[in-house]
Design an enzyme around this catalytic site. Structure first.
Site, PDB file in Angstrom:
ATOM      1  CE  LYS A 216      -9.199 -23.175   3.416  1.00 38.04           C
ATOM      2  NZ  LYS A 216      -9.705 -24.253   4.282  1.00 38.04           N
ATOM      3  CG  ASN A 217     -11.547 -25.870   1.471  1.00 34.58           C
ATOM      4  OD1 ASN A 217     -10.602 -25.870   2.264  1.00 34.58           O
ATOM      5  ND2 ASN A 217     -12.608 -25.105   1.623  1.00 34.58           N
TER       6      ASN A 217
ATOM      7  CB  CYS B 166     -12.005 -22.119  11.199  1.00 34.16           C
ATOM      8  SG  CYS B 166     -10.897 -21.375  10.039  1.00 34.16           S
TER       9      CYS B 166
ATOM     10  NE  ARG C 124     -15.311 -27.083  10.818  1.00 38.78           N
ATOM     11  CZ  ARG C 124     -14.409 -26.584   9.972  1.00 38.78           C
ATOM     12  NH1 ARG C 124     -13.562 -25.663  10.367  1.00 38.78           N
ATOM     13  NH2 ARG C 124     -14.351 -27.017   8.725  1.00 38.78           N
TER      14      ARG C 124
ATOM     15  CG  ASP D 133     -16.547 -21.657   3.024  1.00 41.86           C
ATOM     16  OD1 ASP D 133     -16.249 -22.597   2.281  1.00 41.86           O
ATOM     17  OD2 ASP D 133     -16.716 -21.791   4.254  1.00 41.86           O
TER      18      ASP D 133
ATOM     19  NE  ARG E  47      -6.085 -22.226   9.367  1.00 38.08           N
ATOM     20  CZ  ARG E  47      -6.982 -22.844  10.126  1.00 38.08           C
ATOM     21  NH1 ARG E  47      -7.409 -22.263  11.225  1.00 38.08           N
ATOM     22  NH2 ARG E  47      -7.453 -24.025   9.794  1.00 38.08           N
TER      23      ARG E  47
HETATM   24  C1  EPZ Z   1     -15.580 -28.123   4.505  1.00 40.20           C
HETATM   25  O1  EPZ Z   1     -15.614 -28.252   5.911  1.00 40.20           O
HETATM   26  C2  EPZ Z   1     -14.650 -26.946   4.206  1.00 40.20           C
HETATM   27  N1  EPZ Z   1     -13.336 -27.208   4.744  1.00 40.20           N
HETATM   28  C3  EPZ Z   1     -15.234 -25.668   4.826  1.00 40.20           C
HETATM   29  O2  EPZ Z   1     -14.402 -24.586   4.433  1.00 40.20           O
HETATM   30  C4  EPZ Z   1     -16.620 -25.441   4.248  1.00 40.20           C
HETATM   31  O3  EPZ Z   1     -17.200 -24.306   4.878  1.00 40.20           O
HETATM   32  C5  EPZ Z   1     -17.505 -26.665   4.514  1.00 40.20           C
HETATM   33  O4  EPZ Z   1     -16.873 -27.835   3.976  1.00 40.20           O
HETATM   34  C6  EPZ Z   1     -18.861 -26.539   3.864  1.00 40.20           C
HETATM   35  O5  EPZ Z   1     -18.708 -26.461   2.480  1.00 40.20           O
HETATM   36  C7  EPZ Z   1     -12.484 -28.026   4.067  1.00 40.20           C
HETATM   37  O6  EPZ Z   1     -12.798 -28.581   3.036  1.00 40.20           O
HETATM   38  C8  EPZ Z   1     -11.134 -28.215   4.678  1.00 40.20           C
HETATM   39  P1  EPZ Z   1     -18.973 -30.245   6.543  1.00 40.20           P
HETATM   40  P2  EPZ Z   1     -16.235 -29.588   6.564  1.00 40.20           P
HETATM   41  O7  EPZ Z   1     -18.510 -31.562   7.068  1.00 40.20           O
HETATM   42  O8  EPZ Z   1     -16.068 -30.742   5.665  1.00 40.20           O
HETATM   43  C9  EPZ Z   1     -21.587 -30.645  10.503  1.00 40.20           C
HETATM   44  C10 EPZ Z   1     -12.998 -22.751   4.790  1.00 40.20           C
HETATM   45  O9  EPZ Z   1     -13.144 -21.613   5.253  1.00 40.20           O
HETATM   46  N2  EPZ Z   1     -21.042 -32.000  10.639  1.00 40.20           N
HETATM   47  O10 EPZ Z   1     -19.600 -30.199   5.196  1.00 40.20           O
HETATM   48  O11 EPZ Z   1     -15.706 -29.682   7.947  1.00 40.20           O
HETATM   49  C11 EPZ Z   1     -20.512 -29.566  10.593  1.00 40.20           C
HETATM   50  O12 EPZ Z   1     -20.247 -29.233  11.943  1.00 40.20           O
HETATM   51  C12 EPZ Z   1     -13.649 -23.925   5.474  1.00 40.20           C
HETATM   52  O13 EPZ Z   1     -12.336 -23.030   3.754  1.00 40.20           O
HETATM   53  C13 EPZ Z   1     -21.434 -32.769  11.727  1.00 40.20           C
HETATM   54  O14 EPZ Z   1     -22.215 -32.346  12.567  1.00 40.20           O
HETATM   55  O15 EPZ Z   1     -17.781 -29.209   6.600  1.00 40.20           O
HETATM   56  C14 EPZ Z   1     -21.152 -28.417   9.835  1.00 40.20           C
HETATM   57  O16 EPZ Z   1     -22.023 -27.723  10.702  1.00 40.20           O
HETATM   58  C15 EPZ Z   1     -14.506 -23.499   6.639  1.00 40.20           C
HETATM   59  N3  EPZ Z   1     -20.924 -34.025  11.854  1.00 40.20           N
HETATM   60  C16 EPZ Z   1     -21.958 -29.126   8.742  1.00 40.20           C
HETATM   61  O17 EPZ Z   1     -22.136 -30.473   9.192  1.00 40.20           O
HETATM   62  C17 EPZ Z   1     -20.047 -34.557  10.931  1.00 40.20           C
HETATM   63  O18 EPZ Z   1     -19.616 -35.716  11.107  1.00 40.20           O
HETATM   64  C18 EPZ Z   1     -21.249 -29.150   7.401  1.00 40.20           C
HETATM   65  O19 EPZ Z   1     -19.950 -29.599   7.661  1.00 40.20           O
HETATM   66  C19 EPZ Z   1     -19.655 -33.753   9.837  1.00 40.20           C
HETATM   67  C20 EPZ Z   1     -20.177 -32.485   9.702  1.00 40.20           C
END
Ligand code: EPZ
Length: 442
Positions: A23-24, A117, A122, A309, A423
């Site tokens: 998916k990702n 989600c 986020r 995840d 999803r």
């Molecule tokens: C990606 O989310 C994945 N989603 C998530 O999978 C996955 O859990 C996550 O990466 C971690 O590997 C997709 O690729 C669509 P991050 P992403 O930016 O990119 C914080 C699933 O179930 N953060 O690495 O949104 C954020 O809130 C989903 O398939 C900020 O604070 O994750 C989080 O706490 C769930 N500010 C942490 O960093 C920012 O500008 C990591 O987030 C960006 C992120």
């Protein structure tokens, strides 16, 4: 349709599961296709709701797409709008990645605050800092909930360091830099394999992207040209972990096709530590129950650590293990939405503040001043004999978790919110029926 799964649990699940495309990755390469001038074709794209939502959004921008039998084509030449509407944009977290192709094509774009989600705030502050390092001007209108971005002229290369890694932030940076003038360097970049699949897709189309650990160098090119063969994306490693837990939690035996041990090392190591049965078959992995499991602690981390995840499926597995285990979630705040649902089936959890030796700055999310770390860790007391219940799906991975619990519990359970599981999991009830689960979709 009631959007419900009915499950009669208590039977060991045995057989084989073929993984679907990741998916990702699917969501990102589809958006990256808009950086091209001519149609791009993909294979192994999973027929899941997040993909369908994204294609719906793309069609609202005028983009012509075809998607059947896991084959996807995107025609970027039909992209005519730069404004993503709230209805479509708020349904998927990745809508924010459209900034890259829309800025390259129109020099401007308007996108609503991303959805996704419900696992924490986020925010996208790191994405915006990165955009601004490329000379993009980003404004947020809190009255409308829209971000608007504009760039002066041709996007220039940049060197940017993420203060903390972000998976989609890294992917947005790559999609910006790939057509920018000059050589960009992204530091403290995310290490997830899904990012590398996006890189290999772009490189086979003429991009010049080189990863050196957490540093990614991108030499901008003037044009991306799709290869004659369609690009087949990698399989879904999060799905692999989910079915590994289905096997062990139900005391069954499932061989998962499309995953190598090296892809999910952190998970396999914990399975072995807990006494789970494991056989490495090369491009497939077999998980099976051979003896009572022992409680094993995990602390989530960015890849290659134990991925966030994977923590909710792991939690339900630990309810079947002997002893008390701990899960400390360090990537997202509020990723224990499944706890209240599993307690309905007899699982025993206890929230607690993790050991003070863990510095708050080590969390991957932005920690507010008076953040209560009590919601970041749970103790899991096992083993628990699970009984049936009526559960609600809170987010994608929590949904898979309650499904595992229902298959483990004795009796008939109802799971409301099947479409949230859809999803990210392709034909999940069919794959489970194939390994003997008594599950029906209503
Ligand atoms: C990606 O989310 C994945 N989603 C998530 O999978 C996955 O859990 C996550 O990466 C971690 O590997 C997709 O690729 C669509 P991050 P992403 O930016 O990119 C914080 C699933 O179930 N953060 O690495 O949104 C954020 O809130 C989903 O398939 C900020 O604070 O994750 C989080 O706490 C769930 N500010 C942490 O960093 C920012 O500008 C990591 O987030 C960006 C992120």
């Amino acid at each position: 349709m009631e959007d419900v799964f009915i499950v009669r649990g208590g039977k060991p699940l045995k057989g084989e599961v073929q993984l679907s495309g990741a998916k990702n990755v699917a969501l990102k390469v589809a958006i990256a296709a808009l950086l091209f001038k001519e149609p791009v074709a993909f294979e192994n794209i999973p027929a899941i709701k997040d993909v369908e939502e994204l294609l719906h959004l793309m069609r609202s921008l005028g983009v012509a797409t075809t998607f059947e039998h896991n084959k996807l084509t995107i025609d970027p030449s039909t992209l005519v709008h730069h404004h993503v509407d709230l209805l479509h944009g708020s349904k998927t977290r990745v809508s924010f990645l459209l900034f890259a192709p829309l800025l390259h094509k129109f020099g401007k774009s308007v996108i609503p605050n991303p959805g996704g989600c419900r696992i924490g705030a986020r925010p996208i502050d790191r994405h915006i800092q990165m955009l601004e390092s490329f000379g993009v001007e980003v404004k947020y209108d809190s009255n409308t909930g829209y971000y608007s971005a504009t760039k002066a002229d041709k996007l220039k290369a940049a060197t940017f360091t993420f203060e903390k890694p972000t998976h989609t932030g890294t992917e947005l940076a790559i999609m910006l830099a790939v057509l920018a003038q000059g050589v960009s360097i992204i530091k403290n970049a995310a290490l997830e394999p899904e990012v590398d699949d996006l890189i290999s897709f772009l490189n086979q189309a003429g991009a010049r992207i080189v990863r050196n650990g957490s540093e990614i160098t991108i030499e901008g090119v003037t044009r991306l040209v799709p290869s004659v063969n369609s690009y087949a994306i990698m399989y879904d490693q999060n799905e692999a972990v989910t079915y590994g837990v289905f096997a062990l939690a139900t005391r069954g035996d499932i061989t998962v096709h499309g995953v190598k041990r090296g892809d999910i090392t952190a998970f396999v190591d914990k399975v072995l530590e807990a006494g789970g049965g494991f056989e490495d078959l090369g491009e497939s992995l077999r998980f099976f129950y051979e003896k009572p499991l022992t409680a094993v602690d995990i602390q989530t981390a960015v890849y290659p650590g134990f991925k966030t995840d994977w923590q909710s499926p792991w939690a339900v597995l630990m309810t079947q293990a002997q002893g008390t285990s701990i899960i400390h979630e360090t990537v997202f705040e509020d990723r224990f939405g499944y706890v209240a649902e599993l307690e309905k089936l007899g699982c025993r959890f206890e929230f607690f503040s993790p050991d003070s030796t863990f510095s708050r700055t080590s969390y991957q999310f932005n920690v507010p001043a008076h953040f209560d770390t009590k919601r970041q860790a749970i103790k899991i007391h096992g083993p628990s004999k699970l009984h049936n219940g009526v559960m609600q799906v809170r987010d994608l991975r929590a949904g898979a978790t309650v499904l595992i619990a229902a298959c483990t519990a004795q009796g008939e359970s109802i799971i409301n919110g099947a479409s949230i599981i859809d999803r990210g999991y392709e034909h999940i009830e069919v794959k489970l029926q194939h390994v003997g689960a008594d599950i029906a979709r209503l």
